[in-house]
Design an enzyme around this catalytic site. Structure first.
Site, PDB file in Angstrom:
ATOM      1  N   PRO A 126       0.835  -1.209   0.000  1.00  0.00           N
ATOM      2  CA  PRO A 126       0.000   0.000   0.000  1.00  0.00           C
ATOM      3  C   PRO A 126       0.866   1.254   0.000  1.00  0.00           C
ATOM      4  O   PRO A 126       1.917   1.307   0.655  1.00  0.00           O
ATOM      5  CB  PRO A 126      -0.798  -0.115   1.299  1.00  0.00           C
ATOM      6  CG  PRO A 126      -0.707  -1.558   1.691  1.00  0.00           C
ATOM      7  CD  PRO A 126       0.626  -2.015   1.211  1.00  0.00           C
ATOM      8  N   GLY A 130       3.869   8.425   0.361  1.00  0.00           N
ATOM      9  CA  GLY A 130       5.276   8.127   0.086  1.00  0.00           C
ATOM     10  C   GLY A 130       6.255   8.811   1.007  1.00  0.00           C
ATOM     11  O   GLY A 130       7.437   8.927   0.684  1.00  0.00           O
ATOM     12  N   SER A 196       4.949  15.808   7.907  1.00  0.00           N
ATOM     13  CA  SER A 196       4.713  15.364   6.534  1.00  0.00           C
ATOM     14  C   SER A 196       3.330  15.742   6.019  1.00  0.00           C
ATOM     15  O   SER A 196       2.926  15.290   4.932  1.00  0.00           O
ATOM     16  CB  SER A 196       4.863  13.838   6.468  1.00  0.00           C
ATOM     17  OG  SER A 196       3.886  13.218   7.317  1.00  0.00           O
ATOM     18  N   SER A 200       1.271  13.530   3.098  1.00  0.00           N
ATOM     19  CA  SER A 200       0.906  12.233   3.678  1.00  0.00           C
ATOM     20  C   SER A 200      -0.610  12.105   3.765  1.00  0.00           C
ATOM     21  O   SER A 200      -1.343  13.090   3.697  1.00  0.00           O
ATOM     22  CB  SER A 200       1.555  12.054   5.055  1.00  0.00           C
ATOM     23  OG  SER A 200       1.239  13.133   5.913  1.00  0.00           O
ATOM     24  N   THR A 201      -1.067  10.870   3.936  1.00  0.00           N
ATOM     25  CA  THR A 201      -2.499  10.574   3.870  1.00  0.00           C
ATOM     26  C   THR A 201      -3.027  10.012   5.180  1.00  0.00           C
ATOM     27  O   THR A 201      -2.266   9.525   6.024  1.00  0.00           O
ATOM     28  CB  THR A 201      -2.776   9.532   2.772  1.00  0.00           C
ATOM     29  OG1 THR A 201      -2.144   8.294   3.129  1.00  0.00           O
ATOM     30  CG2 THR A 201      -2.266   9.994   1.414  1.00  0.00           C
ATOM     31  N   THR A 208       0.981   3.873  10.316  1.00  0.00           N
ATOM     32  CA  THR A 208       2.257   4.111  11.006  1.00  0.00           C
ATOM     33  C   THR A 208       2.085   4.701  12.405  1.00  0.00           C
ATOM     34  O   THR A 208       3.076   5.084  13.027  1.00  0.00           O
ATOM     35  CB  THR A 208       3.138   5.059  10.173  1.00  0.00           C
ATOM     36  OG1 THR A 208       2.434   6.288   9.934  1.00  0.00           O
ATOM     37  CG2 THR A 208       3.518   4.428   8.841  1.00  0.00           C
ATOM     38  N   GLU A 259       1.321  -1.119   9.029  1.00  0.00           N
ATOM     39  CA  GLU A 259       2.180  -0.851   7.866  1.00  0.00           C
ATOM     40  C   GLU A 259       1.840  -1.726   6.654  1.00  0.00           C
ATOM     41  O   GLU A 259       2.718  -2.154   5.908  1.00  0.00           O
ATOM     42  CB  GLU A 259       3.652  -1.016   8.243  1.00  0.00           C
ATOM     43  CG  GLU A 259       4.096  -0.072   9.352  1.00  0.00           C
ATOM     44  CD  GLU A 259       5.591  -0.113   9.616  1.00  0.00           C
ATOM     45  OE1 GLU A 259       6.370  -0.283   8.664  1.00  0.00           O
ATOM     46  OE2 GLU A 259       5.985   0.016  10.794  1.00  0.00           O
ATOM     47  N   LEU A 262      -1.425  -6.288   7.270  1.00  0.00           N
ATOM     48  CA  LEU A 262      -2.707  -6.963   7.495  1.00  0.00           C
ATOM     49  C   LEU A 262      -3.702  -6.709   6.374  1.00  0.00           C
ATOM     50  O   LEU A 262      -4.748  -7.343   6.328  1.00  0.00           O
ATOM     51  CB  LEU A 262      -3.313  -6.522   8.824  1.00  0.00           C
ATOM     52  CG  LEU A 262      -2.474  -6.805  10.074  1.00  0.00           C
ATOM     53  CD1 LEU A 262      -3.175  -6.264  11.314  1.00  0.00           C
ATOM     54  CD2 LEU A 262      -2.209  -8.300  10.215  1.00  0.00           C
ATOM     55  N   TYR A 466      12.697  14.399  20.245  1.00  0.00           N
ATOM     56  CA  TYR A 466      12.926  14.315  18.802  1.00  0.00           C
ATOM     57  C   TYR A 466      14.335  14.834  18.517  1.00  0.00           C
ATOM     58  O   TYR A 466      14.610  16.021  18.667  1.00  0.00           O
ATOM     59  CB  TYR A 466      11.877  15.167  18.098  1.00  0.00           C
ATOM     60  CG  TYR A 466      11.730  14.972  16.615  1.00  0.00           C
ATOM     61  CD1 TYR A 466      10.625  14.322  16.088  1.00  0.00           C
ATOM     62  CD2 TYR A 466      12.681  15.450  15.719  1.00  0.00           C
ATOM     63  CE1 TYR A 466      10.461  14.152  14.724  1.00  0.00           C
ATOM     64  CE2 TYR A 466      12.531  15.281  14.356  1.00  0.00           C
ATOM     65  CZ  TYR A 466      11.425  14.636  13.866  1.00  0.00           C
ATOM     66  OH  TYR A 466      11.262  14.464  12.508  1.00  0.00           O
TER      67      TYR A 466
END
Length: 546
Positions: A126, A130, A196, A200-201, A208, A259, A262, A466
């Site tokens: 999937p 990216g 992101s 990102s979606t 994630t 990720e 599944l 971080y």
């Protein structure tokens, strides 16, 4: 996105409007920013292997969805955006590319694609936006079966908003900006803004276990996601958007962070909030890291509920100041006056001070009360509010940071991030251990390096740290081998000091080495059993997590 770097092809980070950045990088890393090499070879020079799709599989995919075998499309979908990914892309080392990129238009099409892949004993990966920096998107290098990348970008709609329950049904391929735009048109927000965000979606966030910059107020994606729909080898997995349930181990939780192992997430039901009447982010300065951490801890333990609590250590604070654009004469006067006040009246060592951003959202009265309560805690720890201007600048530039990595790579310098989470009581020892481990590896390699850190994502029991590190690799060795030594030292310091190996960047292949140390051997065995039980043929994104 760029096939060789981060973000929009027309956007680049530059030092030219930041007069203090070039001297800073020269002093700390020995970098001459005027020395920029070729970012990447022209695409035409790459040796892109031909796709190898059996005719029956190709025909089945074409019946279900749009299918692309375009070379650049396949290269873009072959990897994410980790430092290791980008260095190999720039070298022309493309790895095991997908043989096709498939773009289904709806859930039924995803079902057909999954069925076709399984029947052909192929591999399905999937693809959201990216942006993975954990190696979550690349097929194993020795994978001999056909590889299909399933891009969900056509499935990008907000399907429904329940204003009573404050829940929204959203297709998994919705990019952050499109999702927020559609919700805002109805007066709502998800409030999830990771670094992101622009690329990102929703499905990628769920796959994630992402966290956003405002998770202190809204929660991370695990808290925001109430239900999921996933196409699995056994059919459609669907959970219900109930507020709580006692029906055995949570299937929803199994999907979170999975990720793609599944199945393919097609839809989620998520919490949404009314757009806030007022939103502001203020800048603060603390005299040192110790008091900054204590202030964040006390804010988390108080009745205050900011939307953002972020504070940089002295090293990241210096870097932040070095990235300021050309100041006006008035800016220079204000900066000098502030430094003089802090040093003479407040006893600050300006070399140790730490820059913080704290955000507030809601009705005007609520924001005022939150600012007052937080301000008392900040003052108790020696902090000073420096107003809204720094916070406004942070808010405008918060999604630009990843572009800096490409700027440094163009100049032969490696820069990367590693993030973790730990209890409040462990944060300072953890910070000291990680910075010592990275600097020890810099010394062992014989390179000049820099490591800096900020705290973000505060919780009842602890917070996220971080870390960002950078160094110019030693000549004569493979830069990625040297990078691996520093990255490994940082990750090992995490698990050796009671922290998690990742707070929100997931596992993928980059962090799988340490998973057993994080969740124990029985925990890793449990995950293997889950993945093997759902996907016995290892057709779904094999090799990730464990």
């Amino acid at each position: 996105m760029k096939w060789w770097g981060w973000g929009d092809p027309g956007v680049r980070f530059t030092h030219e409007d930041k007069p203090e950045l070039a001297p800073f990088l020269r002093e700390q890393l020995g970098i001459d920013v005027t020395r920029a090499g070729e970012a990447a070879p022209p695409f035409e020079r790459l040796r892109v292997p031909e796709p190898d799709l059996p005719a029956p599989l190709l025909a089945a995919l074409e019946r279900a969805a749009d299918v692309s075998t375009d070379p650049e499309d396949r290269v873009v979908h072959g990897r994410g955006k980790s430092l290791r990914d980008l260095v190999r892309q720039r070298r022309g080392e493309l790895g095991r590319l997908p043989d096709a990129v498939v773009r289904p238009a709806d859930e039924a099409a995803v079902e057909a694609v999954v069925r076709a892949v399984l029947e052909a004993d192929a591999v399905l990966i999937p693809f959201g936006g990216g942006t993975s920096i954990s190696g979550s998107l690349e097929a194993p290098g020795d994978e001999a079966r056909p590889v299909v990348s399933v891009d969900l970008s056509r499935m990008d709609r907000v399907l429904d908003v329940d204003p009573v329950a404050r829940l929204a049904r959203v297709q998994a391929g919705a990019l952050g900006p499109d999702l927020e735009r559609q919700l805002a048109e109805r007066g709502w927000t998800l409030g999830h803004f990771p670094d992101s965000f622009a690329h990102s979606t929703l499905g990628g966030w769920i796959a994630t276990r992402s966290s956003g910059m405002q998770s202190d107020r809204y929660g991370d994606i695990a808290e925001l996601t109430r239900a999921v729909r996933v196409i699995t080898p056994a059919g459609v997995l669907a959970t219900r958007p109930v507020p709580a349930t006692s029906t055995g181990p949570s299937v929803r939780e199994m999907v979170l962070g999975s990720e793609g192992r599944l199945g393919v997430i097609t839809e989620a039901t998520v919490h949404v909030q009314r757009l806030p009447a007022e939103r502001t982010i203020l800048g603060y300065l603390f005299p040192d890291w110790e008091r900054a951490l204590a202030a964040m801890r006390d804010i988390a333990a108080s009745e205050a509920r900011p939307s953002v609590t972020r504070v940089s250590d002295a090293y990241e604070t210096r870097f932040s100041f070095a990235t300021r654009k050309h100041p006006t004469p008035l800016d220079r006067v204000k900066s000098l006056a502030l430094r003089t006040y802090l040093a003479r009246r407040r006893g600050f060592d300006v070399g140790q001070m730490c820059l913080s951003f704290i955000g507030y959202e809601g009705p005007a009265r609520h924001v005022a009360a939150q600012r007052k309560l937080t301000g008392r805690i900040v003052s108790r720890h020696g902090g000073v509010c420096i107003g809204a201007s720094p916070g406004e600048l942070y808010d405008q530039k918060k999604f630009d940071t990843p572009y800096i990595r490409d700027f440094l790579l163009d100049r032969g310098t490696l820069a990367d991030v590693s993030e973790t989470a730990a209890p409040w009581s462990a944060l300072r020892p953890l910070y000291d251990a990680v910075t010592a481990a990275a600097r020890g590896e810099f010394d062992a390699l014989g390179v000049r390096g820099y490591i800096m850190c900020h705290l973000s994502h505060s919780y009842h029991a602890g917070a996220c740290l971080y870390f960002t590190f950078a160094f110019e690799p030693r000549a004569g060795g493979d830069p990625l081998d040297q990078y691996a030594r520093v990255k490994s030292a940082v990750q090992q310091a995490f698990v050796d000091n009671g922290a998690t190996l990742s707070h929100h960047h997931a596992v993928g292949t980059e962090h799988a080495e340490w998973l057993e140390q994080d969740i124990s051997a029985p925990g890793a065995a449990m995950l293997r059993a889950l993945f093997d039980g759902v996907d016995p043929g290892h057709n779904l994104n094999p090799g990730k997590i464990v």
